[in-house]
Enzyme design. Structure first.
Site, mmCIF file in Angstrom:
data_model
loop_
_atom_site.group_PDB
_atom_site.id
_atom_site.type_symbol
_atom_site.label_atom_id
_atom_site.label_comp_id
_atom_site.label_asym_id
_atom_site.label_seq_id
_atom_site.Cartn_x
_atom_site.Cartn_y
_atom_site.Cartn_z
ATOM 1 N N ASP A 1 0.368 4.971 -10.137
ATOM 2 C CA ASP A 1 1.251 5.454 -9.063
ATOM 3 C C ASP A 1 1.929 4.314 -8.307
ATOM 4 O O ASP A 1 2.843 4.544 -7.535
ATOM 5 C CB ASP A 1 0.469 6.373 -8.106
ATOM 6 C CG ASP A 1 -0.734 5.683 -7.484
ATOM 7 O OD1 ASP A 1 -1.193 4.656 -8.026
ATOM 8 O OD2 ASP A 1 -1.218 6.181 -6.456
ATOM 9 N N HIS A 2 1.476 3.088 -8.535
ATOM 10 C CA HIS A 2 2.053 1.870 -7.940
ATOM 11 C C HIS A 2 1.156 0.722 -8.360
ATOM 12 O O HIS A 2 0.069 0.943 -8.899
ATOM 13 C CB HIS A 2 2.100 1.957 -6.404
ATOM 14 C CG HIS A 2 0.779 2.363 -5.804
ATOM 15 N ND1 HIS A 2 -0.290 1.516 -5.701
ATOM 16 C CD2 HIS A 2 0.345 3.556 -5.318
ATOM 17 C CE1 HIS A 2 -1.313 2.151 -5.168
ATOM 18 N NE2 HIS A 2 -0.967 3.404 -4.946
ATOM 19 N N HIS B 1 -7.778 -2.161 -2.608
ATOM 20 C CA HIS B 1 -7.482 -2.385 -1.188
ATOM 21 C C HIS B 1 -8.538 -3.274 -0.536
ATOM 22 O O HIS B 1 -8.220 -4.146 0.255
ATOM 23 C CB HIS B 1 -7.433 -1.046 -0.435
ATOM 24 C CG HIS B 1 -6.118 -0.352 -0.540
ATOM 25 N ND1 HIS B 1 -4.967 -0.891 -0.016
ATOM 26 C CD2 HIS B 1 -5.758 0.837 -1.089
ATOM 27 C CE1 HIS B 1 -3.950 -0.073 -0.244
ATOM 28 N NE2 HIS B 1 -4.406 0.986 -0.903
ATOM 29 N N THR C 1 0.912 6.339 -2.834
ATOM 30 C CA THR C 1 0.213 7.272 -3.728
ATOM 31 C C THR C 1 0.891 8.643 -3.878
ATOM 32 O O THR C 1 1.106 9.104 -4.999
ATOM 33 C CB THR C 1 -1.235 7.455 -3.229
ATOM 34 O OG1 THR C 1 -1.866 6.177 -3.272
ATOM 35 C CG2 THR C 1 -2.017 8.421 -4.111
ATOM 36 N N ASN D 1 2.515 9.048 2.134
ATOM 37 C CA ASN D 1 1.282 9.844 2.202
ATOM 38 C C ASN D 1 1.261 10.694 3.466
ATOM 39 O O ASN D 1 0.724 11.789 3.490
ATOM 40 C CB ASN D 1 0.059 8.930 2.182
ATOM 41 C CG ASN D 1 -0.064 8.184 0.871
ATOM 42 O OD1 ASN D 1 0.400 8.655 -0.171
ATOM 43 N ND2 ASN D 1 -0.669 7.020 0.903
ATOM 44 N N ARG E 1 -4.571 14.451 -2.534
ATOM 45 C CA ARG E 1 -3.144 14.389 -2.880
ATOM 46 C C ARG E 1 -2.900 14.033 -4.347
ATOM 47 O O ARG E 1 -1.921 14.466 -4.948
ATOM 48 C CB ARG E 1 -2.397 13.412 -1.968
ATOM 49 C CG ARG E 1 -2.895 11.971 -1.991
ATOM 50 C CD ARG E 1 -2.179 11.145 -0.920
ATOM 51 N NE ARG E 1 -2.589 9.751 -0.874
ATOM 52 C CZ ARG E 1 -3.662 9.302 -0.218
ATOM 53 N NH1 ARG E 1 -4.435 10.140 0.423
ATOM 54 N NH2 ARG E 1 -3.955 8.006 -0.205
ATOM 55 N N HIS F 1 0.110 -2.118 -0.927
ATOM 56 C CA HIS F 1 1.271 -1.885 -1.796
ATOM 57 C C HIS F 1 2.294 -1.087 -1.024
ATOM 58 O O HIS F 1 2.004 -0.607 0.067
ATOM 59 C CB HIS F 1 0.833 -1.127 -3.050
ATOM 60 C CG HIS F 1 0.011 0.078 -2.713
ATOM 61 N ND1 HIS F 1 0.573 1.302 -2.412
ATOM 62 C CD2 HIS F 1 -1.335 0.249 -2.563
ATOM 63 C CE1 HIS F 1 -0.389 2.159 -2.113
ATOM 64 N NE2 HIS F 1 -1.570 1.552 -2.189
ATOM 65 N N LYS G 1 -9.102 11.899 -4.780
ATOM 66 C CA LYS G 1 -8.178 12.089 -3.655
ATOM 67 C C LYS G 1 -7.514 13.456 -3.733
ATOM 68 O O LYS G 1 -6.986 13.822 -4.792
ATOM 69 C CB LYS G 1 -7.063 11.035 -3.704
ATOM 70 C CG LYS G 1 -7.487 9.635 -3.384
ATOM 71 C CD LYS G 1 -6.255 8.727 -3.375
ATOM 72 C CE LYS G 1 -6.631 7.288 -3.146
ATOM 73 N NZ LYS G 1 -5.465 6.383 -3.198
ATOM 74 N N ASP H 1 -4.856 4.825 -10.152
ATOM 75 C CA ASP H 1 -4.313 4.506 -8.828
ATOM 76 C C ASP H 1 -4.346 2.998 -8.576
ATOM 77 O O ASP H 1 -5.401 2.378 -8.633
ATOM 78 C CB ASP H 1 -5.155 5.262 -7.775
ATOM 79 C CG ASP H 1 -4.405 5.512 -6.490
ATOM 80 O OD1 ASP H 1 -3.765 4.568 -5.992
ATOM 81 O OD2 ASP H 1 -4.473 6.649 -5.984
HETATM 82 ZN ZN LIG Z 1 -2.124 5.015 -4.886
#
Ligand SMILES: [Zn+2]
Length: 547
Positions: free
Chosen positions: A357-358, A314, A84, A105, A168, A489, A166, A43
């Site tokens: 994912d980014h 982050h 994400t 999200n 998700r 992001h 996470k 991630d």
């Molecule tokens: Zn992410």
């Protein structure tokens, strides 16, 4: 002549078919199937984390994947926003939010008239904790995943399991027909799931949870893996661009985790430490062993997503020693996982892919301080200017929500007032486009006709009617809507879009390619290698895994 042709077939053509594993269409029709497929998503992993830290990585992790696997060096996200949920879904469905519907999200749900989380499902309950963190399912993911296609290929005999801290990032990759998806409950530090998958945790998961491993990881301070002066790829430890744990006065090592637990959500703290990735690896290995994955007559699939990289990115940004240390430790986790697989199944029987994912922006304040164009857009400024305009022109705010840089208007009120929706969208887009840091604003009614440059294309690929907003705003490069420390992001630009894409295993030749590969090409590539159909909404094409 016949003899010479036979010779040519056996010694020249046949080996090329076997070893390249590709037919004339370039599809990867390798002779065998992998026993176990493992998808790894890191991630927030920018592509340059592969190269920036390369001299600090050991031989067995990222370097091994690059050396023995096939690296697509120009893999890129082909839509916005680069978040994400859309990222994980696009990897495993082989298509973009315009088809799979995971636009963010969370988004404003017009039927519920409130914000709605991508995997929330009130028809389900938590399994494994007293918290509400398990009431989740993949029901809002609108197309099948490669795991679903695997299950469909053998009447559900294959096991498909998702794992991530996470929810998700565990649920969306595993898909609709998965046997299980597990994620980490911050309250208890336990791996939990949802009644969507099962009524009770398997005995081995209960035993794992009973060990209290999250608490153990948090019982010691986070110190750097290497002597701190060796982190020359990162900024100095104490700098103004990094966020802080609650209770810390400066963002420096060592981070006293036992003392910080109380103010930082108890076991929730593990997510913002590299130990969150360690416990994910522990649990992944236990899952493979206890579920006997890869030991049956069919192919099984495990999806792993490493989340601590994102939480730490982050909080500390892309240039922090904390971020570098997290990647060096993840490198060790990957090495441990690969060594386990060598022993458990042998490299020839596994297929692994690793991607992200980014990516992430650099901290804009830091860039500004280096005289590099960057900055912060102001959420409040954008919303208040739009509201002000609407009140002046129409006597009412008419804006229900501004989220993911998208406006959601009160369509009922607009209809009652007899206002033309297209006109309103266009007017608001003009207002938004004049706000600080905004590159463009697109009225949704013009989505199919908003240009053909890379940003317009990515906006179109990220737009899902019924879920997306009525005006979509794009910011200038390196502009973010975020606090002054750490980073985020979501942009169409290369720092958020360029990610690793590595394939590894017995069916994959070592090599690399500089061909441009949209992220949607992963799913058809893996589907080909598993000999299953592409996911239902797939718009990608298989990568040619030839040197
Ligand atoms: Zn992410």
């Amino acid at each position: 002549m016949i003899k010479r042709l036979t010779f040519a077939f056996v010694f020249i053509l046949l080996p090329s078919i076997i070893f390249t594993g590709c037919d004339q269409l370039g599809h990867n029709n390798s002779p065998g199937k992998p026993k176990l497929v493992i998808g790894i998503v890191v991630d927030q992993m920018r592509y340059d984390y592969l190269t920036r830290y390369i001299n600090k990585y050991g031989k067995g992790g990222f370097k091994r994947l690059l050396k023995e696997g096939f690296s697509c060096r120009d893999a890129e996200y082909n839509y916005v926003p680069t978040y994400t949920a859309p990222g994980h879904t696009s990897i495993y469905t082989g298509t973009t939010p315009s088809v799979h519907g995971m636009i963010a999200n969370e988004w404003f749900d017009r039927k519920l008239n409130r914000m709605s989380y991508c995997v929330e499902d009130t028809a389900t309950k938590t399994v494994g904790s007293t918290s509400n963190e398990g009431a989740m399912s993949p029901r809002k993911e609108l197309t099948s995943t490669i795991g679903d296609q695997l299950k469909l290929s053998d009447n559900g005999m294959s096991k498909v399991i998702g794992i991530s801290q996470k929810d998700r990032a565990s649920i969306l990759p595993a898909g609709h027909s998965a046997n299980a998806a597990y994620w980490l409950d911050g309250l208890s530090g336990n791996w939990i799931t949802s009644t969507y998958y099962m009524k009770e945790l398997p005995a081995w998961v209960k035993s794992f949870n009973a060990e209290g491993r999250a608490q153990k990881y948090l019982s010691q301070p986070w110190t750097t893996l290497l002597p701190i002066e060796e982190y020359t790829e990162s900024m100095k430890d104490d700098n103004p661009y990094e966020g802080l744990y609650k209770g810390e006065k400066s963002p420096v090592f060592p981070h006293d985790l036992p003392a910080l637990m109380g103010q930082n959500g108890g076991c929730e703290l593990i997510k913002t430490t590299p130990f969150g990735d360690d416990i994910t690896t522990d649990f992944a290995i236990e899952t493979i062993k206890n579920e006997k994955m890869g030991k049956g007559s069919v192919t099984d699939m495990l999806t792993i997503s490493y989340s601590s990289t994102d939480y730490i990115g982050h909080m500390y940004g892309t240039l922090a020693i904390e971020t570098e240390d997290t990647y060096l430790r993840l490198d060790r986790d990957l090495s441990r996982l690969l060594l386990f697989l060598d022993d458990y199944l042998g490299k020839d029987n596994v297929l692994i892919f690793l991607t992200a994912d980014h990516g992430a922006a650099l901290n804009p304040q830091y860039l500004e301080d280096q005289n590099i164009p960057a900055g912060y857009a102001d959420n409040w400024q954008i919303v208040s200017r739009i509201k002000q305009y609407l009140i002046q022109k129409y006597g009412s705010e008419l804006l229900l929500e501004f989220t993911n840089q998208q406006c959601y208007f009160d369509r009922k009120k607009i209809a009652e007032k007899g206002i033309n929706m297209d006109t309103l969208e266009k007017e608001v887009a003009l207002v938004a486009a004049k706000c600080d840091g905004v590159e463009r604003a697109i009225p949704a009614y013009l989505i199919d006709d908003c240009g053909n440059d890379f940003i317009a294309k990515k906006i179109r690929n990220g737009y899902y009617p019924g879920r997306s907003g009525d005006v979509i705003i794009n910011l200038l490069p390196q502009y973010i809507i975020y606090g002054k420390t750490g980073t985020t992001h979501g942009a169409p630009y290369i720092y958020d879009a360029h990610v690793p894409m590595i394939f590894y295993g017995g069916m994959v030749k070592s090599g690399a390619s500089d061909e441009e590969e949209p992220i949607t090409n992963i799913a058809p590539t893996v589907a080909d290698l598993m000999h299953v159909s592409y996911p239902d909404g797939c718009t990608g094409h298989p990568v040619k895994l030839i040197k």
